[in-house]
Design a protein around this motif. Structure first.
Motif, PDB file in Angstrom:
ATOM      1  N   HIS A  73     -43.423 -15.449 -96.951  1.00 57.56           N
ATOM      2  CA  HIS A  73     -42.507 -14.425 -96.460  1.00 57.56           C
ATOM      3  C   HIS A  73     -41.247 -15.104 -95.933  1.00 57.56           C
ATOM      4  O   HIS A  73     -41.141 -15.463 -94.771  1.00 57.56           O
ATOM      5  CB  HIS A  73     -43.173 -13.584 -95.366  1.00 57.56           C
ATOM      6  N   VAL A  74     -40.289 -15.271 -96.845  1.00 57.26           N
ATOM      7  CA  VAL A  74     -39.054 -15.994 -96.540  1.00 57.26           C
ATOM      8  C   VAL A  74     -37.908 -15.040 -96.215  1.00 57.26           C
ATOM      9  O   VAL A  74     -36.967 -15.400 -95.508  1.00 57.26           O
ATOM     10  CB  VAL A  74     -38.661 -16.915 -97.720  1.00 57.26           C
ATOM     11  N   ALA A  75     -37.975 -13.834 -96.721  1.00 52.06           N
ATOM     12  CA  ALA A  75     -36.857 -12.901 -96.601  1.00 52.06           C
ATOM     13  C   ALA A  75     -36.541 -12.573 -95.143  1.00 52.06           C
ATOM     14  O   ALA A  75     -37.433 -12.461 -94.301  1.00 52.06           O
ATOM     15  CB  ALA A  75     -37.178 -11.606 -97.348  1.00 52.06           C
ATOM     16  N   ALA A  76     -35.250 -12.427 -94.868  1.00 47.61           N
ATOM     17  CA  ALA A  76     -34.795 -12.009 -93.539  1.00 47.61           C
ATOM     18  C   ALA A  76     -33.375 -11.494 -93.649  1.00 47.61           C
ATOM     19  O   ALA A  76     -32.628 -11.886 -94.554  1.00 47.61           O
ATOM     20  CB  ALA A  76     -34.857 -13.165 -92.538  1.00 47.61           C
ATOM     21  N   ASP A  77     -33.028 -10.629 -92.743  1.00 46.78           N
ATOM     22  CA  ASP A  77     -31.645 -10.183 -92.593  1.00 46.78           C
ATOM     23  C   ASP A  77     -30.973 -11.202 -91.673  1.00 46.78           C
ATOM     24  O   ASP A  77     -31.202 -11.205 -90.473  1.00 46.78           O
ATOM     25  CB  ASP A  77     -31.620  -8.782 -91.981  1.00 46.78           C
ATOM     26  N   TYR A  78     -30.169 -12.082 -92.273  1.00 48.00           N
ATOM     27  CA  TYR A  78     -29.558 -13.183 -91.516  1.00 48.00           C
ATOM     28  C   TYR A  78     -28.065 -12.932 -91.406  1.00 48.00           C
ATOM     29  O   TYR A  78     -27.286 -13.274 -92.295  1.00 48.00           O
ATOM     30  CB  TYR A  78     -29.839 -14.510 -92.224  1.00 48.00           C
ATOM     31  N   ARG A  79     -27.676 -12.295 -90.314  1.00 45.61           N
ATOM     32  CA  ARG A  79     -26.264 -12.077 -90.012  1.00 45.61           C
ATOM     33  C   ARG A  79     -26.065 -12.348 -88.524  1.00 45.61           C
ATOM     34  O   ARG A  79     -26.898 -11.958 -87.703  1.00 45.61           O
ATOM     35  CB  ARG A  79     -25.840 -10.642 -90.326  1.00 45.61           C
ATOM     36  N   LEU A  80     -24.992 -13.021 -88.199  1.00 44.71           N
ATOM     37  CA  LEU A  80     -24.702 -13.328 -86.797  1.00 44.71           C
ATOM     38  C   LEU A  80     -23.689 -12.372 -86.193  1.00 44.71           C
ATOM     39  O   LEU A  80     -23.361 -12.467 -85.015  1.00 44.71           O
ATOM     40  CB  LEU A  80     -24.224 -14.774 -86.658  1.00 44.71           C
ATOM     41  N   TRP A  81     -23.205 -11.428 -86.999  1.00 38.34           N
ATOM     42  CA  TRP A  81     -22.310 -10.378 -86.508  1.00 38.34           C
ATOM     43  C   TRP A  81     -22.621  -9.110 -87.284  1.00 38.34           C
ATOM     44  O   TRP A  81     -22.728  -9.132 -88.512  1.00 38.34           O
ATOM     45  CB  TRP A  81     -20.851 -10.764 -86.704  1.00 38.34           C
ATOM     46  N   LEU A  82     -22.793  -8.008 -86.574  1.00 35.58           N
ATOM     47  CA  LEU A  82     -23.081  -6.747 -87.232  1.00 35.58           C
ATOM     48  C   LEU A  82     -22.722  -5.596 -86.294  1.00 35.58           C
ATOM     49  O   LEU A  82     -22.696  -5.755 -85.068  1.00 35.58           O
ATOM     50  CB  LEU A  82     -24.546  -6.657 -87.657  1.00 35.58           C
ATOM     51  N   THR A  83     -22.432  -4.449 -86.866  1.00 33.67           N
ATOM     52  CA  THR A  83     -22.045  -3.296 -86.059  1.00 33.67           C
ATOM     53  C   THR A  83     -23.250  -2.452 -85.659  1.00 33.67           C
ATOM     54  O   THR A  83     -23.232  -1.795 -84.622  1.00 33.67           O
ATOM     55  CB  THR A  83     -21.043  -2.420 -86.825  1.00 33.67           C
ATOM     56  N   ASP A  84     -24.310  -2.470 -86.478  1.00 33.32           N
ATOM     57  CA  ASP A  84     -25.522  -1.697 -86.185  1.00 33.32           C
ATOM     58  C   ASP A  84     -26.734  -2.606 -86.346  1.00 33.32           C
ATOM     59  O   ASP A  84     -27.080  -2.989 -87.469  1.00 33.32           O
ATOM     60  CB  ASP A  84     -25.622  -0.500 -87.131  1.00 33.32           C
ATOM     61  N   PRO A  85     -27.411  -2.966 -85.252  1.00 34.03           N
ATOM     62  CA  PRO A  85     -28.538  -3.902 -85.360  1.00 34.03           C
ATOM     63  C   PRO A  85     -29.843  -3.278 -85.846  1.00 34.03           C
ATOM     64  O   PRO A  85     -30.777  -3.997 -86.179  1.00 34.03           O
ATOM     65  CB  PRO A  85     -28.693  -4.419 -83.923  1.00 34.03           C
ATOM     66  N   ALA A  86     -29.934  -1.964 -85.906  1.00 38.42           N
ATOM     67  CA  ALA A  86     -31.209  -1.320 -86.239  1.00 38.42           C
ATOM     68  C   ALA A  86     -31.784  -1.780 -87.576  1.00 38.42           C
ATOM     69  O   ALA A  86     -32.989  -2.083 -87.655  1.00 38.42           O
ATOM     70  CB  ALA A  86     -31.056   0.203 -86.204  1.00 38.42           C
ATOM     71  N   PRO A  87     -30.997  -1.838 -88.655  1.00 38.01           N
ATOM     72  CA  PRO A  87     -31.582  -2.298 -89.926  1.00 38.01           C
ATOM     73  C   PRO A  87     -32.103  -3.728 -89.865  1.00 38.01           C
ATOM     74  O   PRO A  87     -33.082  -4.065 -90.546  1.00 38.01           O
ATOM     75  CB  PRO A  87     -30.412  -2.175 -90.915  1.00 38.01           C
ATOM     76  N   MET A  88     -31.482  -4.576 -89.037  1.00 39.67           N
ATOM     77  CA  MET A  88     -31.949  -5.957 -88.909  1.00 39.67           C
ATOM     78  C   MET A  88     -33.344  -6.004 -88.289  1.00 39.67           C
ATOM     79  O   MET A  88     -34.225  -6.730 -88.778  1.00 39.67           O
ATOM     80  CB  MET A  88     -30.973  -6.777 -88.067  1.00 39.67           C
ATOM     81  N   TYR A  89     -33.567  -5.228 -87.242  1.00 35.24           N
ATOM     82  CA  TYR A  89     -34.894  -5.195 -86.624  1.00 35.24           C
ATOM     83  C   TYR A  89     -35.923  -4.578 -87.566  1.00 35.24           C
ATOM     84  O   TYR A  89     -37.079  -5.020 -87.621  1.00 35.24           O
ATOM     85  CB  TYR A  89     -34.843  -4.442 -85.296  1.00 35.24           C
ATOM     86  N   ALA A  90     -35.510  -3.557 -88.338  1.00 41.79           N
ATOM     87  CA  ALA A  90     -36.428  -2.937 -89.295  1.00 41.79           C
ATOM     88  C   ALA A  90     -36.874  -3.934 -90.351  1.00 41.79           C
ATOM     89  O   ALA A  90     -38.055  -3.978 -90.724  1.00 41.79           O
ATOM     90  CB  ALA A  90     -35.764  -1.728 -89.945  1.00 41.79           C
ATOM     91  N   THR A  91     -35.945  -4.749 -90.824  1.00 41.01           N
ATOM     92  CA  THR A  91     -36.274  -5.744 -91.846  1.00 41.01           C
ATOM     93  C   THR A  91     -37.033  -6.930 -91.263  1.00 41.01           C
ATOM     94  O   THR A  91     -38.093  -7.314 -91.762  1.00 41.01           O
ATOM     95  CB  THR A  91     -34.988  -6.238 -92.533  1.00 41.01           C
ATOM     96  N   ASN A  92     -36.497  -7.514 -90.195  1.00 46.03           N
ATOM     97  CA  ASN A  92     -37.046  -8.772 -89.694  1.00 46.03           C
ATOM     98  C   ASN A  92     -38.343  -8.587 -88.910  1.00 46.03           C
ATOM     99  O   ASN A  92     -39.239  -9.433 -89.003  1.00 46.03           O
ATOM    100  CB  ASN A  92     -36.018  -9.490 -88.828  1.00 46.03           C
ATOM    101  N   VAL A  93     -38.452  -7.529 -88.136  1.00 54.18           N
ATOM    102  CA  VAL A  93     -39.645  -7.339 -87.303  1.00 54.18           C
ATOM    103  C   VAL A  93     -40.670  -6.459 -88.012  1.00 54.18           C
ATOM    104  O   VAL A  93     -41.774  -6.907 -88.331  1.00 54.18           O
ATOM    105  CB  VAL A  93     -39.269  -6.750 -85.924  1.00 54.18           C
ATOM    106  N   ALA A  94     -40.307  -5.198 -88.277  1.00 50.84           N
ATOM    107  CA  ALA A  94     -41.255  -4.300 -88.949  1.00 50.84           C
ATOM    108  C   ALA A  94     -41.617  -4.837 -90.335  1.00 50.84           C
ATOM    109  O   ALA A  94     -42.778  -4.768 -90.751  1.00 50.84           O
ATOM    110  CB  ALA A  94     -40.663  -2.903 -89.051  1.00 50.84           C
ATOM    111  N   GLY A  95     -40.633  -5.399 -91.045  1.00 45.88           N
ATOM    112  CA  GLY A  95     -40.901  -5.942 -92.369  1.00 45.88           C
ATOM    113  C   GLY A  95     -41.915  -7.069 -92.341  1.00 45.88           C
ATOM    114  O   GLY A  95     -42.785  -7.164 -93.216  1.00 45.88           O
ATOM    115  N   THR A  96     -41.827  -7.924 -91.332  1.00 44.87           N
ATOM    116  CA  THR A  96     -42.804  -9.014 -91.190  1.00 44.87           C
ATOM    117  C   THR A  96     -44.196  -8.454 -90.908  1.00 44.87           C
ATOM    118  O   THR A  96     -45.194  -8.913 -91.483  1.00 44.87           O
ATOM    119  CB  THR A  96     -42.366  -9.970 -90.074  1.00 44.87           C
ATOM    120  N   GLU A  97     -44.268  -7.466 -90.044  1.00 47.71           N
ATOM    121  CA  GLU A  97     -45.562  -6.834 -89.757  1.00 47.71           C
ATOM    122  C   GLU A  97     -46.148  -6.210 -91.014  1.00 47.71           C
ATOM    123  O   GLU A  97     -47.363  -6.320 -91.269  1.00 47.71           O
ATOM    124  CB  GLU A  97     -45.379  -5.780 -88.666  1.00 47.71           C
ATOM    125  N   TYR A  98     -45.302  -5.579 -91.826  1.00 50.58           N
ATOM    126  CA  TYR A  98     -45.783  -4.951 -93.060  1.00 50.58           C
ATOM    127  C   TYR A  98     -46.284  -5.997 -94.055  1.00 50.58           C
ATOM    128  O   TYR A  98     -47.331  -5.818 -94.681  1.00 50.58           O
ATOM    129  CB  TYR A  98     -44.653  -4.140 -93.709  1.00 50.58           C
TER     130      TYR A  98
END
Length: 334
Positions: A73-98
Motif C-alpha cells: 500500500h504505497v498510494a497516498a495524497d502527498y500535497r504540502l499545500w491544499l485548500t480543502d484537507p478532507a479528501p487527503m484524510y479520506a485517502t490517507n487515513v480511511a483508505g489505509t484502513e480499507y
C-alpha cells in the motif's frame, strides 16, 4: 510453482512504480490500483494489470485485492499545500484502513504499508528512530497528520491480527519523479539555476530504487507490527546542494536564507495562491515549518533485521540529474 500476485496501490507514482519494477524483477505478477484518468506514463511498457478504483471506497479496494498474495500500500495524497484537507484524510487515513481490512479479509500473506519518516519523532538535535516518541501534535501540516493517523491505524490493525509491516521511507530521489516531489523540485530548481539561496535544514536522502527493494525485504523478513526506516545518508541542505554541484558541475548557492525571511515569503506566497492563482505556491508554510528541524534518521534496524543495504547516494543523485535533465522538467537546463 505458481508465481505470486502482488497488488501495488499507487503503482503509477514515484515510489510505487519502482516497487512495481522490483516485484517484476523478482518474477512476481503485479496488479496496480490506480484512479481513473491517472497518469500511467511511469508504467509504460511494463507487463502489469491495471485496476481502476479509489481508495476512498471500500468496495473498490476489495475488488483490487481479490486473488492477491501480497499487498503493497504505497498510494497516498502527498500535497504540502491544499485548500480543502478532507479528501487527503479520506485517502490517507480511511483508505489505509480499507486496504488493510480488505487485504486481511482476502487472506493475503503480507501487507506492507508505506508510511513516512515524517510520522516519526526526532529528538532535539538528534537522529530519529522507529521508537522515537511522537504524537499528532508534533505533526506540522495535514499531510504529516494524515500519515501519522494512518500509521497508527496500521499499527492497531497489526495488534489485532492483520499481517501488516510498516516501512518509513526518508527522502527518495531518482528517475521517474514525474510530478516532481518537493525534493525533486529542489533538484529541478538547482539545474535550472532558480535556487540562489538555501535554508538551514537537513534531510535523509536515499535512492528510490533502494527504497523499493526495502519494501520487498519488509514483506519477506519484516516482523508483523514493526516499523522499518528505509533511509540513506543524513545531509544538511547545504551539503546536498554541494553533492548536486559536484555531480552536475554547476555551482552551488552560497547564501543562506534566515528562517524568518523564508517564513515571511511563504506567508505571502500562500496568500497570493489562495486569493489569486488557486495553485500551490513555490513555498508553503508547512514546508518552512518542516525545515526548522533537521530530518535526520537511522536505518540500522532495517539493515539488521531486513538486510537492507542502500547504495552510495552519489549514484542516486546522478540518476536523478540524468532523468530531470534528459526527460524530466529540467530538460531545458541540459
Amino acid at each position: 510453482m505458481t508465481t505470486k500476485l502482488a497488488l501495488v496501490t499507487g503503482g503509477n507514482g514515484f515510489v510505487g512504480c519502482h516497487v512495481v519494477r522490483a516485484l517484476l524483477a523478482r518474477g512476481d505478477r503485479v496488479r496496480v490500483l490506480a484512479r481513473e484518468n491517472a497518469d500511467l506514463s511511469a508504467l509504460v511498457g511494463l507487463p502489469v494489470e491495471i485496476v481502476y478504483g479509489d481508495l476512498r471506497y471500500f468496495d473498490s479496494v476489495a475488488r483490487a485485492v481479490t486473488g492477491c498474495n501480497e499487498v503493497y500500500h504505497v498510494a497516498a495524497d502527498y500535497r504540502l499545500w491544499l485548500t480543502d484537507p478532507a479528501p487527503m484524510y479520506a485517502t490517507n487515513v480511511a483508505g489505509t484502513e480499507y486496504v488493510i481490512r480488505a487485504a486481511t479479509d482476502a487472506g493475503v500473506s503480507r501487507i506492507v504499508y508505506t508510511s513516512t519518516v515524517g510520522a516519526l519523532g526526532i529528538p532535539h538535535r538528534g537522529v530519529g528512530r522507529e521508537d522515537t516518541p511522537s504524537s499528532l501534535a508534533d505533526m506540522p501540516g495535514h499531510y504529516k497528520r494524515s500519515k501519522y493517523m494512518a500509521e497508527q491505524a496500521a499499527l492497531e490493525a497489526a495488534r489485532v491480527g492483520a499481517p501488516v509491516v510498516i516501512v518509513n521511507p526518508s527522502t527518495p530521489i531518482g528517475a521517474l519523479d514525474l510530478k516532481p516531489t518537493p525534493t525533486g523540485r529542489i533538484i529541478v530548481d538547482f539545474l535550472n539555476r532558480r535556487m540562489p539561496a538555501y535554508v538551514e535544514t537537513g534531510l535523509n536522502i536515499v535512492g528510490v530504487a533502494d527504497v523499493a527493494r526495502g519494501h520487498l525485504l519488509a514483506a519477506e523478513r519484516g516482523r508483523v507490527g514493526e516499523k522499518y526506516i528505509l533511509g540513506g545518508e543524513n545531509l544538511t541542505l547545504k551539503e546536498f546542494l554541494g553533492r548536486l554541484a559536484a555531480t552536475s558541475g554547476m555551482p552551488a548557492p552560497k547564501m543562506r536564507i534566515p528562517y524568518a525571511v523564508a517564513f515571511g515569503y511563504a506567508l505571502g506566497a500562500e496568500a497570493f495562491a489562495r486569493t489569486v492563482t488557486r495553485r500551490a505556491p513555490r513555498a508553503s508554510l508547512t514546508e518552512v515549518r518542516m525545515a526548522r528541524k533537521k530530518m535526520f534518521f537511522d536505518s540500522s534496524k532495517a539493515r539488521a533485521e531486513l538486510g537492507y543495504s542502500p547504495g552510495p547516494i552519489e549514484a542516486a543523485i546522478g540518476t536523478a540529474i540524468e532523468f530531470f535533465s534528459s526527460r524530466g522538467p529540467a530538460k531545458s537546463a541540459s
